[in-house]
Every structure is written in structure tokens, then in C-alpha cells.
Design a protein around this motif. Structure first.
Motif, PDB file in Angstrom:
ATOM      1  N   ASN A   3       0.813  -1.207   0.000  1.00 52.90           N
ATOM      2  CA  ASN A   3       0.000   0.000   0.000  1.00 52.90           C
ATOM      3  C   ASN A   3       0.852   1.265   0.000  1.00 52.90           C
ATOM      4  O   ASN A   3       0.566   2.223  -0.718  1.00 52.90           O
ATOM      5  N   LYS A   4       1.901   1.261   0.802  1.00 51.44           N
ATOM      6  CA  LYS A   4       2.764   2.441   0.907  1.00 51.44           C
ATOM      7  C   LYS A   4       3.458   2.728  -0.424  1.00 51.44           C
ATOM      8  O   LYS A   4       3.521   3.883  -0.869  1.00 51.44           O
ATOM      9  N   GLU A   5       3.962   1.701  -1.078  1.00 53.90           N
ATOM     10  CA  GLU A   5       4.617   1.862  -2.374  1.00 53.90           C
ATOM     11  C   GLU A   5       3.609   2.326  -3.434  1.00 53.90           C
ATOM     12  O   GLU A   5       3.916   3.183  -4.265  1.00 53.90           O
ATOM     13  N   PHE A   6       2.406   1.754  -3.386  1.00 49.24           N
ATOM     14  CA  PHE A   6       1.368   2.122  -4.353  1.00 49.24           C
ATOM     15  C   PHE A   6       1.004   3.594  -4.230  1.00 49.24           C
ATOM     16  O   PHE A   6       0.959   4.318  -5.220  1.00 49.24           O
ATOM     17  N   THR A   7       0.739   4.050  -3.005  1.00 48.35           N
ATOM     18  CA  THR A   7       0.341   5.452  -2.827  1.00 48.35           C
ATOM     19  C   THR A   7       1.493   6.396  -3.159  1.00 48.35           C
ATOM     20  O   THR A   7       1.253   7.484  -3.694  1.00 48.35           O
ATOM     21  N   ALA A   8       2.719   6.006  -2.877  1.00 45.11           N
ATOM     22  CA  ALA A   8       3.868   6.850  -3.223  1.00 45.11           C
ATOM     23  C   ALA A   8       3.992   6.994  -4.742  1.00 45.11           C
ATOM     24  O   ALA A   8       4.221   8.102  -5.257  1.00 45.11           O
ATOM     25  N   GLU A   9       3.831   5.904  -5.475  1.00 39.58           N
ATOM     26  CA  GLU A   9       3.903   5.946  -6.930  1.00 39.58           C
ATOM     27  C   GLU A   9       2.745   6.765  -7.511  1.00 39.58           C
ATOM     28  O   GLU A   9       2.929   7.571  -8.422  1.00 39.58           O
ATOM     29  N   LEU A  10       1.558   6.569  -6.972  1.00 36.34           N
ATOM     30  CA  LEU A  10       0.394   7.320  -7.435  1.00 36.34           C
ATOM     31  C   LEU A  10       0.569   8.811  -7.154  1.00 36.34           C
ATOM     32  O   LEU A  10       0.267   9.650  -8.006  1.00 36.34           O
ATOM     33  N   ALA A  11       1.073   9.162  -5.974  1.00 34.09           N
ATOM     34  CA  ALA A  11       1.306  10.564  -5.617  1.00 34.09           C
ATOM     35  C   ALA A  11       2.277  11.217  -6.590  1.00 34.09           C
ATOM     36  O   ALA A  11       2.078  12.364  -7.015  1.00 34.09           O
ATOM     37  N   THR A  21      -2.680  11.788  -1.278  1.00 31.30           N
ATOM     38  CA  THR A  21      -2.965  10.574  -2.050  1.00 31.30           C
ATOM     39  C   THR A  21      -3.464   9.458  -1.152  1.00 31.30           C
ATOM     40  O   THR A  21      -4.404   8.743  -1.501  1.00 31.30           O
ATOM     41  N   THR A  22      -2.863   9.314   0.013  1.00 32.24           N
ATOM     42  CA  THR A  22      -3.307   8.291   0.965  1.00 32.24           C
ATOM     43  C   THR A  22      -4.751   8.563   1.381  1.00 32.24           C
ATOM     44  O   THR A  22      -5.571   7.641   1.449  1.00 32.24           O
ATOM     45  N   SER A  23      -5.076   9.821   1.620  1.00 30.68           N
ATOM     46  CA  SER A  23      -6.443  10.194   1.992  1.00 30.68           C
ATOM     47  C   SER A  23      -7.413   9.883   0.857  1.00 30.68           C
ATOM     48  O   SER A  23      -8.509   9.353   1.087  1.00 30.68           O
ATOM     49  N   PHE A  24      -7.010  10.187  -0.379  1.00 32.39           N
ATOM     50  CA  PHE A  24      -7.861   9.915  -1.531  1.00 32.39           C
ATOM     51  C   PHE A  24      -8.112   8.412  -1.692  1.00 32.39           C
ATOM     52  O   PHE A  24      -9.254   7.983  -1.872  1.00 32.39           O
ATOM     53  N   VAL A  25      -7.048   7.625  -1.628  1.00 28.31           N
ATOM     54  CA  VAL A  25      -7.181   6.174  -1.789  1.00 28.31           C
ATOM     55  C   VAL A  25      -8.059   5.602  -0.689  1.00 28.31           C
ATOM     56  O   VAL A  25      -8.933   4.759  -0.943  1.00 28.31           O
ATOM     57  N   SER A  26      -7.874   6.072   0.529  1.00 23.47           N
ATOM     58  CA  SER A  26      -8.689   5.607   1.656  1.00 23.47           C
ATOM     59  C   SER A  26     -10.159   5.946   1.441  1.00 23.47           C
ATOM     60  O   SER A  26     -11.044   5.101   1.658  1.00 23.47           O
ATOM     61  N   MET A  32     -16.180   2.469  -2.056  1.00 20.47           N
ATOM     62  CA  MET A  32     -16.392   1.197  -2.758  1.00 20.47           C
ATOM     63  C   MET A  32     -16.961   0.155  -1.795  1.00 20.47           C
ATOM     64  O   MET A  32     -17.907  -0.555  -2.131  1.00 20.47           O
ATOM     65  N   SER A  33     -16.403   0.074  -0.600  1.00 21.19           N
ATOM     66  CA  SER A  33     -16.896  -0.886   0.402  1.00 21.19           C
ATOM     67  C   SER A  33     -18.350  -0.612   0.754  1.00 21.19           C
ATOM     68  O   SER A  33     -19.155  -1.542   0.895  1.00 21.19           O
ATOM     69  N   LYS A  34     -18.682   0.663   0.902  1.00 20.11           N
ATOM     70  CA  LYS A  34     -20.068   1.051   1.216  1.00 20.11           C
ATOM     71  C   LYS A  34     -21.012   0.574   0.108  1.00 20.11           C
ATOM     72  O   LYS A  34     -22.074   0.022   0.377  1.00 20.11           O
ATOM     73  N   ARG A  35     -20.611   0.779  -1.131  1.00 21.49           N
ATOM     74  CA  ARG A  35     -21.445   0.360  -2.270  1.00 21.49           C
ATOM     75  C   ARG A  35     -21.623  -1.152  -2.296  1.00 21.49           C
ATOM     76  O   ARG A  35     -22.691  -1.655  -2.608  1.00 21.49           O
ATOM     77  N   TRP A  36     -20.554  -1.884  -2.016  1.00 20.97           N
ATOM     78  CA  TRP A  36     -20.649  -3.350  -2.028  1.00 20.97           C
ATOM     79  C   TRP A  36     -21.579  -3.852  -0.928  1.00 20.97           C
ATOM     80  O   TRP A  36     -22.327  -4.803  -1.133  1.00 20.97           O
ATOM     81  N   THR A  37     -21.539  -3.219   0.248  1.00 22.73           N
ATOM     82  CA  THR A  37     -22.438  -3.656   1.313  1.00 22.73           C
ATOM     83  C   THR A  37     -23.888  -3.384   0.955  1.00 22.73           C
ATOM     84  O   THR A  37     -24.792  -4.040   1.464  1.00 22.73           O
ATOM     85  N   GLU A  38     -24.120  -2.412   0.055  1.00 22.39           N
ATOM     86  CA  GLU A  38     -25.479  -2.127  -0.416  1.00 22.39           C
ATOM     87  C   GLU A  38     -25.867  -3.028  -1.582  1.00 22.39           C
ATOM     88  O   GLU A  38     -26.969  -2.927  -2.105  1.00 22.39           O
ATOM     89  N   GLY A  39     -24.945  -3.885  -2.021  1.00 20.95           N
ATOM     90  CA  GLY A  39     -25.257  -4.822  -3.092  1.00 20.95           C
ATOM     91  C   GLY A  39     -24.965  -4.314  -4.487  1.00 20.95           C
ATOM     92  O   GLY A  39     -25.303  -4.969  -5.471  1.00 20.95           O
ATOM     93  N   ASP A  40     -24.341  -3.146  -4.595  1.00 19.83           N
ATOM     94  CA  ASP A  40     -24.033  -2.579  -5.910  1.00 19.83           C
ATOM     95  C   ASP A  40     -22.768  -3.202  -6.493  1.00 19.83           C
ATOM     96  O   ASP A  40     -21.877  -3.627  -5.759  1.00 19.83           O
ATOM     97  N   SER A  41     -22.689  -3.214  -7.820  1.00 17.38           N
ATOM     98  CA  SER A  41     -21.442  -3.605  -8.477  1.00 17.38           C
ATOM     99  C   SER A  41     -20.763  -2.320  -8.945  1.00 17.38           C
ATOM    100  O   SER A  41     -21.407  -1.285  -9.133  1.00 17.38           O
ATOM    101  N   ILE A  42     -19.445  -2.379  -9.107  1.00 22.70           N
ATOM    102  CA  ILE A  42     -18.677  -1.214  -9.525  1.00 22.70           C
ATOM    103  C   ILE A  42     -17.889  -1.586 -10.771  1.00 22.70           C
ATOM    104  O   ILE A  42     -17.111  -2.544 -10.762  1.00 22.70           O
ATOM    105  N   THR A  43     -18.116  -0.816 -11.840  1.00 24.30           N
ATOM    106  CA  THR A  43     -17.404  -1.040 -13.094  1.00 24.30           C
ATOM    107  C   THR A  43     -16.438   0.116 -13.319  1.00 24.30           C
ATOM    108  O   THR A  43     -16.841   1.285 -13.275  1.00 24.30           O
ATOM    109  N   ILE A  44     -15.176  -0.220 -13.545  1.00 20.86           N
ATOM    110  CA  ILE A  44     -14.150   0.769 -13.851  1.00 20.86           C
ATOM    111  C   ILE A  44     -13.778   0.573 -15.312  1.00 20.86           C
ATOM    112  O   ILE A  44     -13.311  -0.505 -15.702  1.00 20.86           O
ATOM    113  N   LEU A  45     -14.003   1.599 -16.112  1.00 17.95           N
ATOM    114  CA  LEU A  45     -13.799   1.548 -17.547  1.00 17.95           C
ATOM    115  C   LEU A  45     -12.379   1.084 -17.885  1.00 17.95           C
ATOM    116  O   LEU A  45     -11.411   1.548 -17.301  1.00 17.95           O
TER     117      LEU A  45
END
Length: 93
Positions: A3-11, A21-26, A32-45
Motif C-alpha cells: 500500500n505504501k509503495e502504491f500510494t507513493a507511486e500514485l502521488a 494521495t493516501t487520503s484519496f485512496v482511503s 467502494m466498500s459502502k457500495r458493495w455492502t449495499e449490493g451494488d457492483s462497480i465497473t471501472i472503464l
């Protein structure tokens, strides 16, 4: 990559601080977790689809003791890659 390496690269790529960036990813993962608990699917183009599916209950047999056990139904998160992502992975290898 952790996670640390990912956010550093993204930043670095989006020209933001590691803290921003860490705040954004969090926030993204929380939403996303909230949507999944509501039963929604998430599509990323051009990436894929995350979807919560219900696995039905089933009977399992312990191979050693031959004891039958009932496995209760549960929800599982699944991912189906887009065709574009599959093509990218094939071309990379």
C-alpha cells in the motif's frame, strides 16, 4: 507492491503529496466498500467489474472422517477483468 509503495507511486504520477494521495485512496476504498455492502457492483472503464455475489449453502465432506458438514451461504466479492485489461495482460507477457 504494498500500500505504501502504491500510494507513493500514485502521488508522484498525479503530482500530489503522499498524505493527500493516501487520503484519496482511503476515501475511494471506503466508498467502494459502502457500495458493495449495499449490493451494488462497480465497473471501472477499461479495467473491470467488482461485484458481490451470493454463494449458496452446500454440503461438504471431510475426506478423513467422512463427516458431512453444511456450509452456510455467504457473500463473496468477485472481479471480472474487462476485455481491454485482458488484452493488455496478454500483450505484456
Amino acid at each position: 507492491m504494498n500500500n505504501k509503495e502504491f500510494t507513493a507511486e500514485l502521488a508522484k504520477r498525479v503530482d500530489r503529496t503522499n498524505k493527500e494521495t493516501t487520503s484519496f485512496v482511503s476515501s475511494l476504498l471506503d466508498e467502494m466498500s459502502k457500495r458493495w455492502t449495499e449490493g451494488d457492483s462497480i465497473t471501472i472503464l477499461n479495467f473491470g467489474t467488482f461485484e458481490v455475489k451470493k454463494k449458496t449453502e452446500r454440503v461438504s465432506v471431510n475426506p478423513t472422517t467422512k463427516q458431512r458438514m453444511l456450509i452456510p451461504p455467504k457473500l463473496v466479492l468477485t472481479f471480472r477483468a474487462s476485455q481491454n485489461m485482458k488484452d493488455t495482460l496478454i500483450n505484456e507477457s
